[in-house]
Design a protein around this motif. Structure first.
Motif, short mmCIF file in Angstrom:
data_model
loop_
_atom_site.label_atom_id
_atom_site.label_comp_id
_atom_site.label_asym_id
_atom_site.label_seq_id
_atom_site.Cartn_x
_atom_site.Cartn_y
_atom_site.Cartn_z
N ASN A 1 53.00 78.83 75.41
CA ASN A 1 54.28 77.86 75.53
C ASN A 1 54.84 77.47 76.98
N ILE A 2 54.05 77.22 77.69
CA ILE A 2 54.38 76.64 79.12
C ILE A 2 55.14 75.22 78.99
N LYS A 3 56.45 74.89 79.20
CA LYS A 3 56.93 73.70 79.02
C LYS A 3 56.40 72.50 79.89
N THR B 1 56.48 68.65 75.64
CA THR B 1 55.69 69.53 74.94
C THR B 1 55.12 70.80 75.74
N SER B 2 54.43 71.56 75.11
CA SER B 2 53.99 72.55 75.91
C SER B 2 52.53 73.03 75.85
N ASN C 1 49.24 76.30 76.51
CA ASN C 1 48.76 77.47 76.60
C ASN C 1 47.69 77.74 77.56
N HIS D 1 45.77 72.12 75.44
CA HIS D 1 46.39 71.33 74.57
C HIS D 1 45.89 70.15 73.90
N GLU E 1 53.06 72.30 86.79
CA GLU E 1 54.02 73.25 85.91
C GLU E 1 53.44 74.73 85.92
#
Ligand code: ADP
Length: 454
Positions: free
Chosen positions: A66-68, A72-73, A75, A93, A125
């Motif tokens: 769940n890295i934003k 969306t996010s 893994n 994703h 990110e």
């Protein structure tokens, strides 16, 4: 040197051999970081987690959830390049869940645009989330080119990236990532701190109209920041003395053992088994770049067998299949991606063809030489930097009769001048195609980048 003082390099790419490979880009990213690690760099790789990647085979572990990213996010997963300590991050994703790395063999990439722009954003990110602030983000082809712009715009004031510079490597100018007025290849060229391409000759060629694929003017504006570094090959993965994918191992010292691979391949593909006849190999993507259309029916007059392996545009696949149908004792066309068969062809071939219209570097001629094959290539790009009359045969004009004539000459020497032929083979096998030399060239560029003031 402690880890603290090591140069931190993040290599971002769509392919990493053997985890996910379509062509030479994968081979480069699978091998260069290993050579960089030997030079005491903290080199890490980041790629998309494509649906086709074998999670178990590569022991891929989930490290962050769940890295934003925008709305969306993703893994984040981690593995290593096999037989190395080089970390490989994989971004999971929906965009990457499909089986294919690229949705089409065609060059423009328009169908994959969103997916790779997302990949670029996600990379920035991600490294923030895991707190890895690289000195250099090494971008490869248009798939990651957006990062060069993002760092100069949206992320310009982000302190996390205050020291980060970008190197943009052009592996193939033909694949630009174009949608409407946007051209990601051009964006990478304009915004990266330094640029390089994968051979010295191609670095010069792309400044011309003939080879610039419409970007020559843009490239000319960055001429002083543009370098050419020849690719290497993974000399462990491609080694006839230890290759597990071939049936009969051999080396320069026992070259007579190579021929057993030829008769084995002839048997496997249903060609007449004959030790003496020259076996001519070709392993490539069947696209306009690779010059496969130069191989015409006329080639059936040559005294040799042809084995073609590749996939790509249907018109080329069909033309080669047609030849194989018409002359089944002389042509074999294998339309698939098959690493094992590729190795078998390298091991079996007496002659190896690379008749490219243009060729940024080209790995197959180097792999062929490593396996004692004699390359017949068009004199362009990296082919001109790696093949000369000591190791093979070259032709200049992109024309079927030029290609035919040079192949005919090679065959004459193969049949009539055994000593000369052996020398060509041994000279090729003696070349150092390892990444050691080129990795040092990349290190020089990274060091140059670090010194650039922002
Ligand atoms: P490109 O990057 O333009 O595809 P390169 O010569 O740089 O060309 O690299 C091609 C790499 O892909 C080589 O390792 C070659 O053996 C491999 N390859 C290409 N097509 C196939 C195929 N159909 N099956 C197995 N390997 C292939």
């Amino acid at each position: 040197m402690s880890t603290k003082n090591k140069l931190k390099i993040l290599i971002a790419a769509a392919e990493v051999t053997p985890i996910a490979k379509v062509g030479g880009l994968g081979d480069v990213i699978g091998a260069l970081p290993k050579a960089l690690a030997k030079l005491n760099l903290d080199a890490r790789v980041i790629m998309p987690f494509f649906g086709a990647i074998d999670k178990n085979k590569y022991k891929i572990k989930l490290i962050r959830q769940n890295i934003k990213i925008g709305g969306t996010s993703i893994n984040l997963w981690l593995t290593k390049i096999p037989d190395s300590a080089v970390p490989v991050y994989l971004i999971e994703h929906n965009f990457f869940a499909g089986k294919k790395i690229y949705s089409t063999a065609l060059a423009d990439g328009s169908k994959d645009m969103k997916k790779f722009v997302f990949f670029s954003q996600a990379i920035l990110e991600n490294i923030k989330a895991i707190n890895f602030a690289p000195d250099v983000i090494h971008l490869n082809d248009w798939h990651t080119a957006a990062i060069a712009r993002l760092l100069k715009t949206e992320y310009k004031t982000d302190l996390f990236f205050k020291q980060t510079k970008t190197l943009y490597t052009i592996h193939n100018l033909a694949n630009q990532g174009i949608i409407k007025t946007k051209n990601y290849m051009a964006e990478g060229i304009l915004n990266a701190d330094l640029i390089n391409t994968v051979s010295p000759t191609y670095a010069k060629e792309i400044l011309t109209k003939e080879y610039g694929a419409g970007l020559e003017k843009i490239l000319q504006t960055r001429k002083k920041d543009l370098y050419g570094i020849l690719n290497g090959i993974d000399t462990n993965f491609f080694n006839p003395a230890t290759d597990k994918l071939i049936k009969f191992d051999y080396s320069a010292e026992a070259l007579e053992k190579k021929v057993a691979n030829k008769t084995e391949l002839q048997r496997q593909l249903g060609l007449p088994q004959d030790k003496k006849i020259a076996l001519v190999g070709l392993v490539t993507r069947f696209v306009g770049q690779k010059g496969v259309e130069l191989i015409t029916e006329n080639f059936s007059k040559l005294n040799c067998q042809f084995v073609f392996l590749g996939t790509g545009e249907k018109k080329y696949e069909d033309a080669l299949l047609e030849l194989a149908k018409k002359f089944p004792r002389q042509f074999s066309a294998q339309i698939k991606f098959d690493e094992k068969l590729a190795h078998k062809i390298y091991a079996a071939s007496d002659i190896f063809l690379v008749p490219s219209r243009f060729e940024p570097c080209g790995l197959t001629q180097m792999i062929a030489m490593r396996y004692g094959g004699v390359p017949v290539v068009r004199l362009t790009g990296g082919l001109a930097d790696t093949v000369n009359s000591k190791v093979g045969f070259t032709f200049k004009k992109f024309a079927t009769n030029e290609f035919y004539n040079i192949l005919n000459r090679a065959l004459k020497i193969y049949y009539e001048k055994l000593k000369t032929w052996r020398l060509l083979q041994l000279n090729g096998m003696k070349q150092d195609f390892s990444w050691n030399k080129s990795a040092k060239e990349y290190l020089k560029l990274y060091k140059k980048l670090v010194k650039i003031k922002k």
